[in-house]
Design a protein around this motif. Structure first.
Motif, PDB file in Angstrom:
ATOM      1  N   GLY A 223     -10.548 -10.829  -4.144  1.00 57.73           N
ATOM      2  CA  GLY A 223     -10.670  -9.659  -5.061  1.00 57.73           C
ATOM      3  C   GLY A 223     -10.863  -8.460  -4.711  1.00 57.73           C
ATOM      4  N   LEU A 224     -10.967  -8.303  -3.419  1.00 56.31           N
ATOM      5  CA  LEU A 224     -10.961  -6.758  -2.762  1.00 56.31           C
ATOM      6  C   LEU A 224      -9.908  -5.849  -3.102  1.00 56.31           C
ATOM      7  N   HIS A 225      -8.545  -6.456  -2.956  1.00 60.12           N
ATOM      8  CA  HIS A 225      -7.395  -6.028  -3.553  1.00 60.12           C
ATOM      9  C   HIS A 225      -6.728  -6.526  -4.534  1.00 60.12           C
ATOM     10  N   GLN A 226      -5.716  -5.916  -4.991  1.00 57.53           N
ATOM     11  CA  GLN A 226      -4.833  -6.721  -6.305  1.00 57.53           C
ATOM     12  C   GLN A 226      -3.563  -6.863  -5.643  1.00 57.53           C
ATOM     13  N   HIS A 227      -2.875  -7.931  -5.912  1.00 55.86           N
ATOM     14  CA  HIS A 227      -1.663  -8.189  -5.671  1.00 55.86           C
ATOM     15  C   HIS A 227      -0.450  -7.431  -6.327  1.00 55.86           C
ATOM     16  N   THR A 228       0.631  -6.906  -5.845  1.00 58.97           N
ATOM     17  CA  THR A 228       1.421  -5.855  -6.460  1.00 58.97           C
ATOM     18  C   THR A 228       2.604  -6.758  -6.828  1.00 58.97           C
ATOM     19  N   GLU A 229       2.891  -7.842  -6.397  1.00 60.69           N
ATOM     20  CA  GLU A 229       3.996  -8.552  -6.844  1.00 60.69           C
ATOM     21  C   GLU A 229       3.919 -10.031  -6.990  1.00 60.69           C
ATOM     22  N   GLY A 230       4.571 -10.924  -7.524  1.00 65.94           N
ATOM     23  CA  GLY A 230       4.407 -12.307  -7.453  1.00 65.94           C
ATOM     24  C   GLY A 230       3.266 -12.652  -8.169  1.00 65.94           C
ATOM     25  N   GLU A 231       2.905 -13.870  -8.096  1.00 60.38           N
ATOM     26  CA  GLU A 231       1.810 -14.603  -9.088  1.00 60.38           C
ATOM     27  C   GLU A 231       0.686 -15.047  -8.439  1.00 60.38           C
ATOM     28  N   PHE A 232      -0.740 -14.902  -8.974  1.00 61.54           N
ATOM     29  CA  PHE A 232      -1.863 -15.442  -8.314  1.00 61.54           C
ATOM     30  C   PHE A 232      -2.720 -16.404  -9.373  1.00 61.54           C
ATOM     31  N   LEU A 233      -2.598 -17.633  -9.233  1.00 66.02           N
ATOM     32  CA  LEU A 233      -2.844 -18.351 -10.080  1.00 66.02           C
ATOM     33  C   LEU A 233      -4.436 -19.216  -9.625  1.00 66.02           C
TER      34      LEU A 233
ATOM     35  N   TYR B 119       0.775  -1.249   0.071  1.00 67.26           N
ATOM     36  CA  TYR B 119      -0.181   0.051   0.062  1.00 67.26           C
ATOM     37  C   TYR B 119       0.876   1.293   0.078  1.00 67.26           C
ATOM     38  N   GLY B 120       1.158   1.857  -1.362  1.00 68.99           N
ATOM     39  CA  GLY B 120       1.949   3.053  -1.230  1.00 68.99           C
ATOM     40  C   GLY B 120       3.361   2.412  -0.639  1.00 68.99           C
ATOM     41  N   ASN B 121       3.907   3.149   0.211  1.00 75.16           N
ATOM     42  CA  ASN B 121       5.259   2.677   0.655  1.00 75.16           C
ATOM     43  C   ASN B 121       5.405   1.573   1.831  1.00 75.16           C
ATOM     44  N   ILE B 122       4.107   1.206   2.138  1.00 80.06           N
ATOM     45  CA  ILE B 122       3.994   0.273   3.029  1.00 80.06           C
ATOM     46  C   ILE B 122       3.922  -1.166   2.333  1.00 80.06           C
ATOM     47  N   ARG B 123       4.720  -2.257   2.697  1.00 84.74           N
ATOM     48  CA  ARG B 123       4.825  -3.284   2.051  1.00 84.74           C
ATOM     49  C   ARG B 123       3.888  -4.424   3.511  1.00 84.74           C
ATOM     50  N   ALA B 124       2.551  -4.681   2.878  1.00 83.26           N
ATOM     51  CA  ALA B 124       1.781  -5.583   3.851  1.00 83.26           C
ATOM     52  C   ALA B 124       2.157  -6.933   3.894  1.00 83.26           C
TER      53      ALA B 124
END
Lengths: 304, 359
Positions: free
Chosen positions: A73-83, A35-40
């Protein structure tokens, strides 16, 4: 607790792994979310197989909620893969996740308090009859179905017309789970379903998780209670500060180890040595670091 | 150490189903009269009856059939707009631009047909498009920015108010539009929007019929369709609604466009009954519509209400407005009456909400 008198054995659990050959329904490969600069969330691997309960444990703020928000599906991932079914996906709305058979029971249960129970049960997936423009709600069918499904859960309500806000916490939880199960989910995500419940009601919820698993659903059970997780879980992932601390199947980890990992794992062992310096603290019973034999996530590749 | 024991997996059978059709038995059925009284629509119905009886006694001219037709006409012009405003309110938003949007619509139709010397139906269609576009803009702004609807529609309200006056003066050189009563298609349009028919020797305006037809449709949609379910859901708990797959964006924007449709209809009625439009009118009407919806039992915060309630709410307004005149009182009292009715309705709403969410 009622859930210990069952017929399930370890062998049965292993037998459950047979569908594993079919491949996971949902898979995360080193997925993360900022989320912005926060890596959750960072570098999370997760596989959900049919007829298996995958438990995701973690303390507050460990990233559990972020994880399920990505899958639902409420948020989208920003790295990696979701299959899903081995195909990469990126859901922009929960509707898309639902269409793929991923249903979520949220912590706040996603109910509308002022609406009647049966309307809440079918909200977003209403039954209709008649041709457009006279297409209308099939109220009788919906009420009947909701009543049957709730009775299967052991909830008997006098009046399905009462606003769902008037039900108790446990009742609302069960309505939400019954709803998700009814809507033919292939993957059922439960966000801390037992957190706000009493012992007996928790037992009912755990039974229902097991029942959902036996129907062939893949269940993702989010909790911070290792005891509840160990009763129904086939695979355990412990999240800690947004990363995977533990990723192990049931035969690789004991309840005690799970509890230790949950409580801080290796950090606790280090804390034990510090506490040993303090007079009056009995550290004999505390586990050593080498007792924590379960594979940690980094070395846990290929274990499942 | 029980901790080290491998806990057995949970049982594989689902919880036993409840016995037959047994009731829980912990809730006792309340008497029918009490349950009815708890419904906000019934409350406002009784209120409307009380106001009617009050004026029947104090203002003898009200007892006349034509007076009643007049009261119903007055109510219908408020009521037609109060319906979409009420649906929007159940959906959790409200629209301050509804009052001036009526005038915007009427001005558009009037000026398009007069200045371009075209059939009035061209103006009517363009006005419909403009009204829907205003609704679309309101809804789209709300959904995209996440700002409260109060702010977004306050902006639209001020914009439309200014545009109404400025554009009208710019084009006609006057604060009112020109008379369009001799233009092509005027009679057809008047028949649809502003005609009068006779029932038992009493002249009744067609808007009364439209009002009741729209109310019936709105009630059906609200209680018997998916869309109605979604309206309650987005107003009651937007996050939950989104999470279970309700198209929140579509629902909100379409509700604003529905208000646009209402504004168009009332605007056309005003145009075809008075032939010209005063560009400065409509200010303050939005609050009347909102008040009628609230008195009709719609929760200001959304999630509860009905379409039939605002019908009685609008009737109360029309009754009071005309009743004061028939009783020979100073019409200035009208607003004071409104205020009292509004406060009373809000207090009842508050009570209902608390009862409904009591654990």
């Amino acid at each position: 607790m009622a859930s210990t008198n069952g017929t399930g054995t370890h062998g049965a659990v292993l037998a459950d792994k047979a569908p594993e050959k079919e491949g996971p329904i949902v898979e995360l490969r080193s997925a993360g979310k900022s989320y912005g600069n926060i890596r959750a969330l960072h570098g999370v691997d997760l596989k959900v197989f049919p007829s298996q309960v995958t438990c995701v444990l973690g303390d507050n703020g460990a990233g559990k909620s972020t994880l399920i928000k990505i899958i639902s599906g409420l948020h989208q991932h920003t790295e990696g893969e979701f299959l899903v079914d081995d195909a990469p996906v990126r859901f922009s709305t929960p509707r898309e996740a639902l269409d793929k058979g991923i249903a979520t029971v949220y912590q706040d249960l996603a109910v509308v308090p002022l609406m009647p129970v049966w309307r809440n049960f079918f909200l977003g997936s209403e039954m209709t009859k008649g041709p457009w423009p006279l297409r209308r709600l099939d109220i009788e069918q919906m009420k009947k179905t909701a009543d049957e499904e709730l009775r299967n859960m052991g909830i008997i309500l006098d009046d399905l017309e009462q606003p769902i806000g008037t039900l108790s916490g446990g009742q609302r939880q069960c309505v939400a789970i019954a709803r998700a199960v009814y809507f033919g989910a292939r993957v059922l995500i439960l966000d801390e379903p037992t957190a706000a419940l009493g012992v007996k009601q928790s037992g009912v919820v755990l039974k229902y998780i097991a029942a959902a698993r036996d129907r062939g659903l893949g269940v993702i059970f989010i909790t911070h209670n290792p005891h509840h997780a160990y009763m129904v879980g086939d695979h355990f992932s412990v999240l800690r500060l947004g990363t995977m601390e533990l990723n192990a199947s049931r035969d690789e980890v004991s309840l005690e180890e799970l509890t230790n990992h949950m409580a801080g794992g290796t950090e606790l062992a280090a804390l034990k040595h510090e506490l040993a310096q303090v007079r009056g603290v009995d550290v004999e019973e505390l586990p050593e670091e080498e007792d924590l034999t379960a594979p940690v996530a980094t070395s846990g590749e290929g274990k499942s | 150490m029980s901790m080290t024991q491998q806990a057995e997996p949970a049982v594989t059978t689902p919880p036993a189903p409840g016995p037959g059709k047994a009731k829980d038995g912990r809730t006792t059925e309340r008497p029918l009269a009490l349950r009815l009284l708890a419904r906000p629509e019934v409350g406002v119905f009784l209120g409307a009856v009380a106001v009617l009886v009050f004026f029947l006694i104090t203002a003898p001219p009200v007892r006349d059939g034509s007076s009643m037709a007049n009261i119903l006409y007055q109510s219908s012009t408020i009521g037609i707009m109060a319906l979409p405003v009420a649906l929007l309110m159940i959906g959790g938003e409200f629209d301050l631009s509804a009052g001036v949007a009526v005038i915007t619509s009427a001005l558009t139709a009037s000026m398009i047909s007069y200045q371009l010397t075209m059939n009035v139906w061209v103006g009517v269609i363009v006005a419909l498009i403009v009204s829907l576009a205003v609704g679309l803009f309101n809804g789209w702004m709300l959904v995209k920015t996440g700002l409260p609807s109060f702010l977004v529609t306050l902006g639209t309200f001020l914009i439309l108010q200014g545009v109404n006056l400025a554009v009208t003066k710019l084009i006609t050189g006057n604060v009112a539009t020109d008379d369009i009563s001799d233009m092509d298609g005027f009679d057809q349009a008047k028949a649809l929007f502003a005609s009068t028919f006779e029932v038992g020797g009493v002249n009744v305006k067609i808007t009364v019929v439209w009002w009741l037809v729209f109310a019936a449709i709105a009630t059906w949609v609200l209680l018997r369709t998916k869309y109605g379910n979604w309206i309650f859901a987005v107003g009651g708990n937007q996050q939950s609604a989104r999470a279970v797959g309700v198209p929140v964006t579509f629902t909100k924007i379409s509700l604003f466009m529905l208000v646009g449709f209402g504004a168009w209809f009332v605007g056309m009625h005003q145009l075809f009954s008075f032939n010209t439009v005063q560009s400065g009118e409509g200010v303050g009407q939005e609050l009347i519509y909102i008040a009628a919806a609230v008195i009709g039992g719609c929760l200001l915060t959304g999630g509860a209400g009905s379409a039939i309630g605002p019908v009685f709410g609008a009737f109360m307004f029309g009754m009071v407005q005309q009743g004061i005149v028939y009783a020979g009182w100073n019409p200035d009292w009208f607003k004071a009456f409104l205020g009292v009715m509004l406060l009373g309705a809000v207090l009842i709403n508050l009570y209902v909400q608390r009862t409904a969410t009591r654990r």
